[in-house]
Design a protein around this motif. Sequence first.
Motif, PDB file in Angstrom:
ATOM      1  N   LEU A 183       0.858  -1.203   0.168  1.00  0.00           N
ATOM      2  CA  LEU A 183       0.176  -0.165  -0.034  1.00  0.00           C
ATOM      3  C   LEU A 183       0.814   1.296  -0.006  1.00  0.00           C
ATOM      4  O   LEU A 183       0.523   2.197  -0.728  1.00  0.00           O
ATOM      5  CB  LEU A 183      -0.851  -0.130   1.083  1.00  0.00           C
ATOM      6  CG  LEU A 183      -1.912   1.088   1.405  1.00  0.00           C
ATOM      7  CD1 LEU A 183      -2.851   0.975   0.443  1.00  0.00           C
ATOM      8  CD2 LEU A 183      -2.592   1.352   2.829  1.00  0.00           C
ATOM      9  N   ALA A 184       2.029   1.160   0.701  1.00  0.00           N
ATOM     10  CA  ALA A 184       3.036   2.245   0.835  1.00  0.00           C
ATOM     11  C   ALA A 184       3.597   2.499  -0.286  1.00  0.00           C
ATOM     12  O   ALA A 184       3.751   3.530  -0.995  1.00  0.00           O
ATOM     13  CB  ALA A 184       4.133   2.131   2.018  1.00  0.00           C
ATOM     14  N   ILE A 185       4.013   1.644  -1.163  1.00  0.00           N
ATOM     15  CA  ILE A 185       4.581   1.605  -2.496  1.00  0.00           C
ATOM     16  C   ILE A 185       3.728   2.298  -3.429  1.00  0.00           C
ATOM     17  O   ILE A 185       3.777   3.237  -4.146  1.00  0.00           O
ATOM     18  CB  ILE A 185       5.085   0.458  -2.905  1.00  0.00           C
ATOM     19  CG1 ILE A 185       6.184  -0.191  -1.975  1.00  0.00           C
ATOM     20  CG2 ILE A 185       5.426   0.356  -4.512  1.00  0.00           C
ATOM     21  CD1 ILE A 185       6.535  -1.620  -2.096  1.00  0.00           C
ATOM     22  N   VAL A 216       4.765   8.595   2.279  1.00  0.00           N
ATOM     23  CA  VAL A 216       5.325   7.309   3.116  1.00  0.00           C
ATOM     24  C   VAL A 216       5.341   7.302   4.580  1.00  0.00           C
ATOM     25  O   VAL A 216       4.869   6.516   5.195  1.00  0.00           O
ATOM     26  CB  VAL A 216       6.682   6.789   2.561  1.00  0.00           C
ATOM     27  CG1 VAL A 216       7.200   5.347   3.221  1.00  0.00           C
ATOM     28  CG2 VAL A 216       6.800   6.591   1.169  1.00  0.00           C
ATOM     29  N   SER A 217       5.621   8.627   5.102  1.00  0.00           N
ATOM     30  CA  SER A 217       5.853   8.602   6.588  1.00  0.00           C
ATOM     31  C   SER A 217       4.378   8.718   7.193  1.00  0.00           C
ATOM     32  O   SER A 217       3.846   8.217   8.062  1.00  0.00           O
ATOM     33  CB  SER A 217       6.435   9.896   6.905  1.00  0.00           C
ATOM     34  OG  SER A 217       5.954  10.654   8.068  1.00  0.00           O
ATOM     35  N   GLU A 218       3.453   9.305   6.320  1.00  0.00           N
ATOM     36  CA  GLU A 218       2.138   9.254   6.740  1.00  0.00           C
ATOM     37  C   GLU A 218       1.366   7.711   6.702  1.00  0.00           C
ATOM     38  O   GLU A 218       0.630   7.492   7.707  1.00  0.00           O
ATOM     39  CB  GLU A 218       1.141  10.150   5.781  1.00  0.00           C
ATOM     40  CG  GLU A 218       1.419  11.530   6.126  1.00  0.00           C
ATOM     41  CD  GLU A 218       0.740  12.486   5.018  1.00  0.00           C
ATOM     42  OE1 GLU A 218       1.104  13.723   5.076  1.00  0.00           O
ATOM     43  OE2 GLU A 218      -0.176  11.699   4.394  1.00  0.00           O
ATOM     44  N   VAL A 219       1.876   6.940   5.847  1.00  0.00           N
ATOM     45  CA  VAL A 219       1.361   5.513   5.887  1.00  0.00           C
ATOM     46  C   VAL A 219       2.139   4.927   6.944  1.00  0.00           C
ATOM     47  O   VAL A 219       1.127   3.996   7.601  1.00  0.00           O
ATOM     48  CB  VAL A 219       1.748   5.025   4.306  1.00  0.00           C
ATOM     49  CG1 VAL A 219       1.190   3.590   4.374  1.00  0.00           C
ATOM     50  CG2 VAL A 219       1.076   5.836   3.314  1.00  0.00           C
ATOM     51  N   VAL A 239      10.173   1.575  -1.769  1.00  0.00           N
ATOM     52  CA  VAL A 239       9.512   2.714  -2.363  1.00  0.00           C
ATOM     53  C   VAL A 239      10.831   2.939  -3.586  1.00  0.00           C
ATOM     54  O   VAL A 239      10.422   2.965  -4.799  1.00  0.00           O
ATOM     55  CB  VAL A 239       8.939   3.957  -1.790  1.00  0.00           C
ATOM     56  CG1 VAL A 239       8.667   4.983  -3.082  1.00  0.00           C
ATOM     57  CG2 VAL A 239       7.648   3.212  -0.894  1.00  0.00           C
ATOM     58  N   GLN A 240      11.912   3.210  -3.024  1.00  0.00           N
ATOM     59  CA  GLN A 240      12.826   3.833  -3.807  1.00  0.00           C
ATOM     60  C   GLN A 240      13.445   2.829  -5.004  1.00  0.00           C
ATOM     61  O   GLN A 240      13.775   2.671  -6.409  1.00  0.00           O
ATOM     62  CB  GLN A 240      14.189   4.408  -3.355  1.00  0.00           C
ATOM     63  CG  GLN A 240      13.750   5.427  -2.318  1.00  0.00           C
ATOM     64  CD  GLN A 240      13.835   6.848  -3.011  1.00  0.00           C
ATOM     65  OE1 GLN A 240      13.481   7.030  -4.256  1.00  0.00           O
ATOM     66  NE2 GLN A 240      13.828   7.822  -2.123  1.00  0.00           N
ATOM     67  N   GLN A 241      13.460   1.400  -4.262  1.00  0.00           N
ATOM     68  CA  GLN A 241      13.717   0.252  -5.149  1.00  0.00           C
ATOM     69  C   GLN A 241      12.953  -0.091  -6.191  1.00  0.00           C
ATOM     70  O   GLN A 241      13.227  -0.197  -7.387  1.00  0.00           O
ATOM     71  CB  GLN A 241      13.895  -0.645  -4.232  1.00  0.00           C
ATOM     72  CG  GLN A 241      14.751  -1.949  -4.703  1.00  0.00           C
ATOM     73  CD  GLN A 241      13.754  -3.077  -4.921  1.00  0.00           C
ATOM     74  OE1 GLN A 241      12.669  -3.243  -4.546  1.00  0.00           O
ATOM     75  NE2 GLN A 241      14.253  -3.822  -6.170  1.00  0.00           N
ATOM     76  N   VAL A 242      11.509   0.326  -5.908  1.00  0.00           N
ATOM     77  CA  VAL A 242      10.341  -0.121  -6.939  1.00  0.00           C
ATOM     78  C   VAL A 242      10.468   1.004  -8.144  1.00  0.00           C
ATOM     79  O   VAL A 242      10.207   0.769  -9.348  1.00  0.00           O
ATOM     80  CB  VAL A 242       9.083  -0.168  -6.410  1.00  0.00           C
ATOM     81  CG1 VAL A 242       8.046  -0.283  -7.225  1.00  0.00           C
ATOM     82  CG2 VAL A 242       8.731  -1.423  -5.624  1.00  0.00           C
ATOM     83  N   ILE A 243      10.800   2.146  -7.496  1.00  0.00           N
ATOM     84  CA  ILE A 243      10.798   3.301  -8.569  1.00  0.00           C
ATOM     85  C   ILE A 243      12.129   3.160  -9.477  1.00  0.00           C
ATOM     86  O   ILE A 243      11.788   3.051 -10.644  1.00  0.00           O
ATOM     87  CB  ILE A 243      11.293   5.044  -7.985  1.00  0.00           C
ATOM     88  CG1 ILE A 243       9.864   5.153  -7.167  1.00  0.00           C
ATOM     89  CG2 ILE A 243      11.511   5.807  -8.803  1.00  0.00           C
ATOM     90  CD1 ILE A 243       9.915   6.358  -6.268  1.00  0.00           C
TER      91      ILE A 243
END
Length: 296
Positions: A183-185, A216-219, A239-243
Amino acid sequence: MATTQQALNWTVVGQGAIGLLAACRWQQADTPVRLWLRQPKSLSVRFLALDHTEQQCHFQAAVSPIHALFLPVKAYAVTEALAQLQPHLTDNAQIVVSHNGMPDLAALRQFARAKQGIWFLTTSHGALRQTEQIHHTGQGKSMLSPLNEATSAHRKAVFMALNQALGPLTVTENSIAALWQKLAINAAINPLTAVLNCKNGALAAAEHQPQLQQIVSEVCQLASLEQVDLPFTATFAQVQQVITATANNYSSMQQDYYHGRPTELSVITGFIVATAAKHQLAVPANQALWQALQDT
Ligand code: KPL
């Protein structure tokens, strides 16, 4: 526990990017696969793999009874699709549902008859469906969660098949932490790429980092209020890795929004905003995206 571990014959529903990616990779691996097509016909697509090889994939329309169903359709379409397909499923069919956003696991479990196994899969593979071709644009990984007891006799066969199609695959009984991580991603990448009308890779630019971090911090704060451990540093790194891994991909929400189709905003950002309201937690970064994409 008894185990029935023969290879399964898969039926893929929906001709979206992830479904066709899985179907093409099954066909490449000689795993029997058919597509659930509206009219009894066949479908041919050109498959462009990550290693730049190309292959023509030709699929026959599926026929009843269905033993193994892969249902990677949008969250809002799952209930109707399952209701329509249930009469075509065998009594011990294995049903794998996959979509972005937070699933209603209790509702999914209710769709399976007593001996039917039901699973949920999250994936971070990037794929792009164009008219007659399917392009695997980003290496991802997937997480598979068995949702009921009737999955146990088929665990190895389902694992092997999904690992072929959308691996590397891990299986987890505790799907909640994995669902929050995905969800965060999606909350970070999908709405932003839709608003900015850009590929995932564009979000790596320094100018987008503060906004991504705040989303991301909010999630992560929200997850902790829901008793889920979602550490910020590891999640932001994911997240960075998926980007990076899907840099060349347009996210599913960018594609839907761009083409004027319904998006999964309500089960991603909408879910975050509604759950935060329950806890009286302010989530301004997610709220702003929710408004930006809803109001247009
Ligand atoms: O899940 C995705 C999506 O586009 O919906 C990601 C992982 C962001 C890949 O684009």
